[in-house]
Motif scaffolding. Sequence first.
Motif, short mmCIF file in Angstrom:
data_model
loop_
_atom_site.label_atom_id
_atom_site.label_comp_id
_atom_site.label_asym_id
_atom_site.label_seq_id
_atom_site.Cartn_x
_atom_site.Cartn_y
_atom_site.Cartn_z
N GLU A 245 -16.16 -123.51 -22.81
CA GLU A 245 -14.80 -124.19 -23.80
C GLU A 245 -16.00 -125.25 -24.57
OE1 GLU A 245 -13.57 -121.85 -20.59
OE2 GLU A 245 -15.00 -122.83 -20.66
N ASN A 246 -16.82 -125.88 -23.41
CA ASN A 246 -16.79 -127.01 -24.43
C ASN A 246 -18.01 -126.92 -25.13
OD1 ASN A 246 -17.92 -129.79 -25.00
ND2 ASN A 246 -19.36 -130.09 -22.56
N LEU A 247 -17.34 -127.25 -26.03
CA LEU A 247 -18.17 -126.58 -27.84
C LEU A 247 -19.59 -127.47 -27.52
CD1 LEU A 247 -16.04 -124.84 -30.41
CD2 LEU A 247 -16.97 -123.69 -28.15
N SER A 248 -19.00 -128.56 -27.74
CA SER A 248 -20.64 -129.60 -27.92
C SER A 248 -21.19 -129.88 -26.87
CB SER A 248 -19.67 -131.01 -28.20
OG SER A 248 -19.19 -131.06 -26.62
N GLY A 249 -21.27 -129.02 -26.20
CA GLY A 249 -22.14 -129.20 -24.82
C GLY A 249 -22.77 -127.36 -24.82
N LEU A 250 -22.59 -126.74 -25.72
CA LEU A 250 -22.76 -125.59 -26.23
C LEU A 250 -24.65 -125.48 -25.38
CD1 LEU A 250 -21.33 -123.42 -28.80
CD2 LEU A 250 -21.16 -123.75 -26.31
N THR A 251 -25.60 -126.34 -26.43
CA THR A 251 -27.47 -126.79 -26.26
C THR A 251 -27.66 -126.86 -24.93
OG1 THR A 251 -27.08 -128.73 -27.46
CG2 THR A 251 -27.46 -126.38 -28.35
N GLU A 252 -26.96 -127.26 -23.74
CA GLU A 252 -26.50 -127.51 -22.96
C GLU A 252 -26.99 -125.85 -21.57
OE1 GLU A 252 -24.42 -130.46 -21.40
OE2 GLU A 252 -24.83 -131.83 -22.75
N TYR A 253 -28.07 -125.13 -21.82
CA TYR A 253 -28.18 -123.84 -21.92
C TYR A 253 -27.54 -123.60 -20.44
CZ TYR A 253 -30.19 -123.79 -26.04
OH TYR A 253 -30.31 -123.19 -27.42
N GLN A 254 -26.65 -122.75 -20.13
CA GLN A 254 -26.00 -122.63 -18.90
C GLN A 254 -26.10 -121.31 -18.62
OE1 GLN A 254 -24.36 -122.85 -14.96
NE2 GLN A 254 -23.50 -124.10 -16.16
N SER A 255 -26.97 -120.97 -16.67
CA SER A 255 -27.34 -119.83 -16.08
C SER A 255 -26.42 -119.57 -15.57
CB SER A 255 -28.64 -120.19 -15.04
OG SER A 255 -27.66 -121.11 -14.14
N GLN A 256 -25.08 -119.55 -14.91
CA GLN A 256 -23.75 -119.36 -14.91
C GLN A 256 -22.92 -118.63 -15.28
OE1 GLN A 256 -22.06 -121.46 -11.26
NE2 GLN A 256 -24.16 -122.45 -11.34
N TYR A 257 -22.56 -117.36 -14.96
CA TYR A 257 -21.81 -116.81 -15.46
C TYR A 257 -20.00 -117.33 -15.41
CZ TYR A 257 -25.45 -113.16 -16.88
OH TYR A 257 -26.42 -113.15 -17.47
N LYS A 258 -19.07 -116.82 -16.19
CA LYS A 258 -17.99 -117.07 -16.02
C LYS A 258 -17.29 -116.15 -15.05
CE LYS A 258 -15.70 -119.22 -20.45
NZ LYS A 258 -15.02 -119.06 -21.20
N PRO A 259 -16.22 -116.30 -14.28
CA PRO A 259 -16.34 -115.71 -12.65
C PRO A 259 -15.60 -114.10 -12.44
CG PRO A 259 -14.51 -117.59 -12.94
CD PRO A 259 -15.97 -117.70 -14.11
N LYS A 260 -15.99 -113.39 -12.13
CA LYS A 260 -15.00 -112.13 -11.84
C LYS A 260 -15.80 -111.25 -12.83
CE LYS A 260 -11.99 -114.12 -8.33
NZ LYS A 260 -10.71 -114.01 -8.11
N ALA A 261 -15.16 -111.26 -13.69
CA ALA A 261 -14.79 -109.36 -15.21
C ALA A 261 -15.30 -110.96 -16.59
CB ALA A 261 -13.52 -109.49 -15.10
N SER A 262 -15.07 -112.19 -16.32
CA SER A 262 -15.05 -112.42 -17.42
C SER A 262 -16.62 -113.29 -18.05
CB SER A 262 -14.76 -114.58 -17.12
OG SER A 262 -13.82 -114.74 -17.03
N ARG A 263 -17.21 -112.28 -16.67
CA ARG A 263 -18.77 -112.27 -17.50
C ARG A 263 -19.01 -110.91 -18.10
NH1 ARG A 263 -22.53 -112.75 -12.87
NH2 ARG A 263 -21.00 -113.62 -11.83
N TYR A 264 -18.81 -110.20 -18.79
CA TYR A 264 -18.40 -108.61 -19.32
C TYR A 264 -17.49 -108.62 -20.28
CZ TYR A 264 -19.64 -107.16 -14.64
OH TYR A 264 -20.11 -107.32 -13.14
N ALA A 265 -17.32 -110.16 -21.29
CA ALA A 265 -16.87 -110.49 -22.00
C ALA A 265 -17.57 -110.13 -23.38
CB ALA A 265 -15.95 -111.45 -22.56
N MET A 266 -17.49 -109.56 -24.80
CA MET A 266 -17.86 -109.10 -25.41
C MET A 266 -18.41 -110.03 -26.21
SD MET A 266 -15.32 -107.27 -28.04
CE MET A 266 -13.89 -108.43 -29.04
N GLY A 267 -19.25 -110.33 -27.34
CA GLY A 267 -19.30 -111.68 -27.86
C GLY A 267 -17.82 -111.79 -29.39
N GLU A 268 -17.52 -112.84 -29.45
CA GLU A 268 -16.44 -112.99 -30.08
C GLU A 268 -15.64 -112.47 -29.92
OE1 GLU A 268 -17.15 -111.65 -33.96
OE2 GLU A 268 -19.45 -112.91 -34.09
N SER A 269 -14.81 -112.87 -28.18
CA SER A 269 -14.08 -111.91 -28.21
C SER A 269 -12.69 -112.47 -28.56
CB SER A 269 -13.91 -112.01 -26.62
OG SER A 269 -14.30 -113.35 -26.11
#
Length: 383
Positions: A245-269
């Motif tokens: 959700e923090n668009l200004s920090g997108l290039t601070e790459y994150q190895s963790q997914y969002k919790p539970k089913a959120s990790r299975y979201a499609m791009g441009e959801s």
Amino acid sequence: MSLKQQKHLFNISEDVTYLNTASFSPAFKSVEAAGIGAIRRKSSPELRQASDLFEPVIKLRKLFAQLIDEDDYNRVVTIPSVSYGMANVANNITLKEGDEIVIVEEQFPSNYYIWENLAKQYNAKIVTVNQPDKPKDWNGLILEAITKNTALVAIGHLHWANGIVFDLKALRKKTNEHDALLVIDGSQSIGALPFSIKDIQPDALICAGYKWLFGPYGCAYAYYGSYFDNGKPIEQNWANRLGSENLSGLTEYQSQYKPKASRYAMGESGSFIYVKMQIAALEEILKINKAEFQDYCHSISGDALKSLSEIGFTSDNPEVRAKHLFGIKIPNSVDTDLLKQTLKSHNIHLSFRGDYMRVSCHIFNTETHFKKLFSVLNAAVNG
């Protein structure tokens, strides 16, 4: 209070007899308005906020969670199709040689090809349970097919071609006894048939959104249980990562997914137009009591089905099938191609699946539509 017809909520022409929601739903007027409003908003991109990518999606997920009686909206996610949702399931299953995947005869392709591929990958086996002469015996045969070798049962809540309802509670009990997964395709039932995640507790529920949930073509939903909490999604997109959700920090790459089913979201959801339409659609569907809906569909179709059976067009006992979707067996003496042309010429729209005409109805349908169906079929047979 019993459910009444609500044709006024739709823009369907009076001369159209539409009995094909199982293929594509029409649009509620409110869904059409939501889509038009979203398109117009596209013309003013300066009004869009970063939160628009996330907050409407959360609202939509909460609505779907409410629909399936799930308290935690983080267990549900929006996806583009049933095949996408099933692919995420298969991507997180490891089988042993000789393991078995139980399905039923003539299952919908999106709930077959993925398991065929998985079985080939691990040298496992597909066990297909054929429909018996007596549909009421089908559930018993499915239960018998679940053994110590069963790793997965993949099945619809009902059969997509003829509406035969499967006993999900009994299937869950048997799969638990053998430590097997239960994956349900709810495309032809969620939104139309009573259903509760709490009652069934499946490992996954995948559901198309353009049929009984009245969304646009290209939308679907998934529920993933705890088995998939730490799974690997088939797609690596920025939005399913923690803190996206923090668009200004997108290039601070994150190895963790969002919790539970959120990790299975499609791009441009956060698809602005689709999400607005889907929200409007689920808000309409949540107003409908599903048990009353089943009663309504039975009330408008029962007499016509009885009359049709007298001229050879038979359907299964309502006790073993859904009331909103059912198959009508076509007599062998009837030319199916000619029958299709006849129905089309009378502006009657339904589906043909194997030896069946598949009929599916909703609150915009009335008893008059079924009387017309009988009249046309009777004339086609008897002249």
